[in-house]
Write an enzyme that holds these catalytic residues in place. Sequence first.
Site, short mmCIF file in Angstrom:
data_model
loop_
_atom_site.label_atom_id
_atom_site.label_comp_id
_atom_site.label_asym_id
_atom_site.label_seq_id
_atom_site.Cartn_x
_atom_site.Cartn_y
_atom_site.Cartn_z
N SER A 7 -7.25 -57.91 47.16
CA SER A 7 -7.78 -56.96 48.13
C SER A 7 -8.17 -55.69 47.39
O SER A 7 -7.31 -54.95 46.90
CB SER A 7 -6.70 -56.67 49.18
OG SER A 7 -7.15 -55.69 50.07
N HIS A 32 -11.19 -59.93 48.80
CA HIS A 32 -10.87 -59.47 50.16
C HIS A 32 -11.33 -58.03 50.34
O HIS A 32 -10.99 -57.15 49.56
CB HIS A 32 -9.36 -59.59 50.37
CG HIS A 32 -8.91 -59.28 51.76
ND1 HIS A 32 -9.03 -60.18 52.79
CD2 HIS A 32 -8.33 -58.19 52.29
CE1 HIS A 32 -8.53 -59.65 53.90
NE2 HIS A 32 -8.10 -58.43 53.63
N ASP A 34 -11.31 -54.90 53.03
CA ASP A 34 -10.72 -54.34 54.24
C ASP A 34 -11.66 -53.32 54.85
O ASP A 34 -11.79 -52.21 54.35
CB ASP A 34 -9.39 -53.68 53.91
CG ASP A 34 -8.30 -54.69 53.62
OD1 ASP A 34 -8.16 -55.63 54.42
OD2 ASP A 34 -7.61 -54.55 52.60
N MET A 36 -12.39 -50.77 57.61
CA MET A 36 -11.62 -49.96 58.56
C MET A 36 -12.53 -48.91 59.18
O MET A 36 -13.35 -48.31 58.47
CB MET A 36 -10.45 -49.29 57.85
CG MET A 36 -9.54 -50.27 57.12
SD MET A 36 -8.14 -49.45 56.37
CE MET A 36 -7.31 -50.84 55.58
N HIS A 65 -12.47 -58.53 56.21
CA HIS A 65 -11.44 -58.35 57.23
C HIS A 65 -11.84 -57.14 58.06
O HIS A 65 -11.70 -56.00 57.61
CB HIS A 65 -10.09 -58.15 56.50
CG HIS A 65 -8.93 -57.90 57.40
ND1 HIS A 65 -7.69 -57.56 56.92
CD2 HIS A 65 -8.81 -57.95 58.75
CE1 HIS A 65 -6.85 -57.41 57.93
NE2 HIS A 65 -7.50 -57.63 59.05
N MET A 67 -11.23 -54.58 60.48
CA MET A 67 -10.25 -53.83 61.27
C MET A 67 -11.01 -52.75 62.02
O MET A 67 -10.95 -51.56 61.70
CB MET A 67 -9.18 -53.23 60.34
CG MET A 67 -8.14 -54.25 59.92
SD MET A 67 -7.23 -53.72 58.48
CE MET A 67 -8.39 -54.19 57.22
N MET A 136 -1.27 -60.73 59.70
CA MET A 136 -0.95 -59.45 59.04
C MET A 136 0.56 -59.36 58.88
O MET A 136 1.30 -59.48 59.86
CB MET A 136 -1.43 -58.27 59.89
CG MET A 136 -2.91 -58.14 60.07
SD MET A 136 -3.84 -57.41 58.72
CE MET A 136 -2.74 -56.40 57.84
N ASP A 174 -1.62 -61.47 54.84
CA ASP A 174 -2.21 -60.23 54.32
C ASP A 174 -1.27 -59.05 54.56
O ASP A 174 -0.96 -58.71 55.71
CB ASP A 174 -3.54 -59.97 55.05
CG ASP A 174 -4.32 -58.80 54.47
OD1 ASP A 174 -3.96 -58.32 53.38
OD2 ASP A 174 -5.28 -58.37 55.13
C1 DX5 Z 1 -3.96 -53.69 55.28
C2 DX5 Z 1 -4.97 -54.60 54.62
C3 DX5 Z 1 -4.44 -55.43 53.50
C4 DX5 Z 1 -3.76 -54.61 52.43
C5 DX5 Z 1 -3.37 -55.39 51.24
O1 DX5 Z 1 -4.54 -53.02 56.36
O2 DX5 Z 1 -5.53 -55.47 55.57
O3 DX5 Z 1 -5.49 -56.24 52.98
O4 DX5 Z 1 -4.56 -53.57 52.05
O5 DX5 Z 1 -2.74 -54.54 50.35
P1 DX5 Z 1 -1.22 -54.75 49.92
O6 DX5 Z 1 -1.15 -56.13 49.30
O7 DX5 Z 1 -0.96 -53.65 48.95
O8 DX5 Z 1 -0.39 -54.67 51.16
ZN ZN Z 2 -6.90 -57.14 54.79
#
Ligand code: DX5
Ligand code: ZN
Length: 222
Positions: A7, A32, A34, A36, A65, A67, A136, A174
């Site tokens: 990630s 991956h 993220d 947001m 992903h 979010m 999650m 995750d």
């Molecule tokens: C959290 C994310 C994860 C996270 C992974 O909101 O979806 O992908 O950043 O990072 P670690 O492995 O450090 O928890």
């Molecule tokens: Zn994620």
Amino acid sequence: MIEIAPSVIAGDLADLAGAARIAEAGGADLLHLDVMDGHFVPNLTFGPPVVAALARHTRLPLDVHLMVSDPDRLLAAYLEAGAARVAVHWEAAGHLDRTLAAIRAGGARAGVALNPATPVELLADILHACDFVLLMSVNPGFAGQPFLPYVLDKARRLRDLVHTAGAATTLALDGGVGPGNAGAAAAAGVTTLIAGSSVYQASDPSAAIAALRRRAEEEASS
Ligand code: DX5
Ligand code: ZN
């Protein structure tokens, strides 16, 4: 088969292409991302142009992903940016059947992400439309949070639901994933390990990826 998805949010955000190279060099299977929106989660990260730019710098399939609130609004832009897999949150998607169908129609694998507190049983009737479920194991929004072990029980229950439904849905985990829980995750039915800090904060990210894979493969349930 176990897949490792580093990630990049836990890497150098000023050098995303470099973070992708680190994952590739370590033999990762996916990258991956993220996404947001500062609304569904209290943080902001990558817009579609950033994802599209990164896609030009890596051979790894992009595991996006989302979010974000109301993911339908943004779906087309992320599919166009080159996502190979897209997960939307159950908590944010009002019309999951339609949204998952749109992801598949856009040529990507369709996934549903569940917050830690959301029960897997809510997916019983939609598994046929889910290529994967992303569980999650931290509250979404930030890398580097501690793993919530009760999510392993959710993975076992989901694995059984998938089996009962005769679906081909795979399980991804995750949040807080590292060498200490990769084996237990695989034993619970998880086949995609998403790992931020345990890869990018490691002194040797390639060795960290290899260790995750080894521990998971040793314990993988049949
Ligand atoms: C959290 C994310 C994860 C996270 C992974 O909101 O979806 O992908 O950043 O990072 P670690 O492995 O450090 O928890
Ligand atoms: Zn994620």
